[in-house]
Design an enzyme around this catalytic site. Structure first.
Site, PDB file in Angstrom:
ATOM      1  N   LYS A  53       1.101  -1.061  -0.117  1.00 42.63           N
ATOM      2  CA  LYS A  53      -0.159   0.061   0.010  1.00 42.63           C
ATOM      3  C   LYS A  53       0.922   1.359   0.140  1.00 42.63           C
ATOM      4  O   LYS A  53       0.719   2.252  -0.718  1.00 42.63           O
ATOM      5  CB  LYS A  53      -1.064   0.029   1.070  1.00 42.63           C
ATOM      6  N   GLN A  97      -4.236  -1.669   9.743  1.00 43.69           N
ATOM      7  CA  GLN A  97      -4.140  -3.032   9.098  1.00 43.69           C
ATOM      8  C   GLN A  97      -4.748  -4.246  10.019  1.00 43.69           C
ATOM      9  O   GLN A  97      -4.624  -4.215  11.153  1.00 43.69           O
ATOM     10  CB  GLN A  97      -2.610  -3.377   8.833  1.00 43.69           C
ATOM     11  N   ASP A 120     -10.770   3.168   4.491  1.00 48.01           N
ATOM     12  CA  ASP A 120     -11.017   1.869   4.421  1.00 48.01           C
ATOM     13  C   ASP A 120     -12.436   1.687   4.862  1.00 48.01           C
ATOM     14  O   ASP A 120     -12.692   0.241   5.200  1.00 48.01           O
ATOM     15  CB  ASP A 120     -10.187   1.063   4.772  1.00 48.01           C
TER      16      ASP A 120
END
Ligand code: NAP
Length: 281
Positions: A53, A97, A120
């Protein structure tokens, strides 16, 4: 039957190409879109995802900040880190994450992310907005699945979509996005009975199970579209690809399907957030 292999790299390239000019314009105005990633612990796959990423950001001229916390980190320590990033005006997107070590309250940590930086779609608020149909940043993998359908002009309205999996970052939001586009959606999970029979009714199958080669070829109705969000050890999807290829009209491979598009959607959401921050100032 003519088959279409849904090439995620092609879709990802088109998303990234559409971002280049937007990133340049932002930089001219003194803003470099910046994604901050937080990795807690030392799970090698998570480390690989976070690095991918970060690299993708830099390739596009964006900035990435990588924060790596020890596996002993407490919820409070993680919340402090998130708070600092929330307050940092040079950071436009925050990605924590998943998964985090078990001593951490992951929901509390996700919900601490400022909604404007929730690129996200992991906050409860962001998920609620997605479900209601006005979310700015749906989770990136569900957004990637919708992008692939859109890119290949695959009709959704009136189709029966069967999603296998109901996780907060994948199965539930992709079900909501498909419903928002007027599909009739069935969401399956580990307690679903007659799974094979339900999948056999699907025009669109979304596999989000986390089990290698789980979706069998004879579950696929002739002409169905199969999207495999799974990513298991050894680059293996949740769909038994060769077997499901037989009946499907279109299918995503693993690797090279949903994965690359997911990263491009993360970049897009971060650029969107940077543009929004400019409007707010
Ligand atoms: P997860 O949180 O483990 O959720 C898995 C879901 O599958 C759960 O809802 C579970 O049901 C359901 N399930 C498990 N066994 C089942 C069975 N036998 N029959 C029907 N449903 C079953 O996983 P996730 O985070 O959603 O990830 C799913 C997959 O997507 C993984 O392979 C992951 O690596 C991949 N992924 C890919 C990307 C990408 O960018 N491509 C991003 C995120 C995740 P219950 O709710 O009843 O437990």
């Amino acid at each position: 039957m003519e088959k279409q292999i849904l090439d995620g790299r092609l879709v990802a390239d088109s998303v990234k190409n559409s971002l280049k000019e937007r990133v340049e314009n932002l930089i001219k105005k003194g803003i470099t879109p910046c994604l901050a990633t937080i990795l807690v612990g030392d799970d090698p796959s998570s480390e690989t995802y976070v690095n991918m990423k970060g690299k993708a950001c830099e390739k596009l001229g964006m900035k990435s900040i990588k924060i790596h916390l020890s596996k002993e980190t407490s919820t409070e320590e993680l919340l402090e880190t998130i708070q600092k990033l929330n307050e940092d005006d040079t950071v436009h997107g925050i990605l924590l994450q998943h998964p985090v070590p078990s001593q951490i309250d992951e929901r509390k940590a996700f919900d601490a992310i400022d909604i404007r930086k929730d690129v996200d779609g992991v906050t409860s608020f962001g998920y609620g907005q997605t479900a209601l149909g006005f979310g700015k940043f749906p989770s990136c993998t569900p957004a990637a699945i919708m992008k692939i359908l859109d890119y290949y002009e695959i009709p959704i309205e009136g189709k029966h979509a069967v999603v296998i999996g109901r996780s907060p970052i994948l199965g539930k939001p992709v079900s909501a996005l498909l419903l928002n586009e007027n599909a009739t959606v069935t969401t399956c999970h580990s307690r679903t009975t007659n799974l094979a029979e339900i999948v056999k009714l699907a025009d669109i199958v979304v596999a989000a199970v986390g089990k290698p080669n789980f979706i069998q070829g004879d579950w696929i109705k002739p002409g169905a579209v199969v999207l495999d969000a799974g990513y298991n050890k050894g680059n293996i999807g949740d769909v038994d690809y060769e077997a499901c290829l037989v009946n499907s009209s279109a299918i995503t491979p693993v690797p090279g399907g949903v994965g690359p598009v997911t990263i491009s959607m993360l970049l897009k959401h971060t650029v969107d957030a940077a543009e929004e921050s400019l409007k707010a100032n």
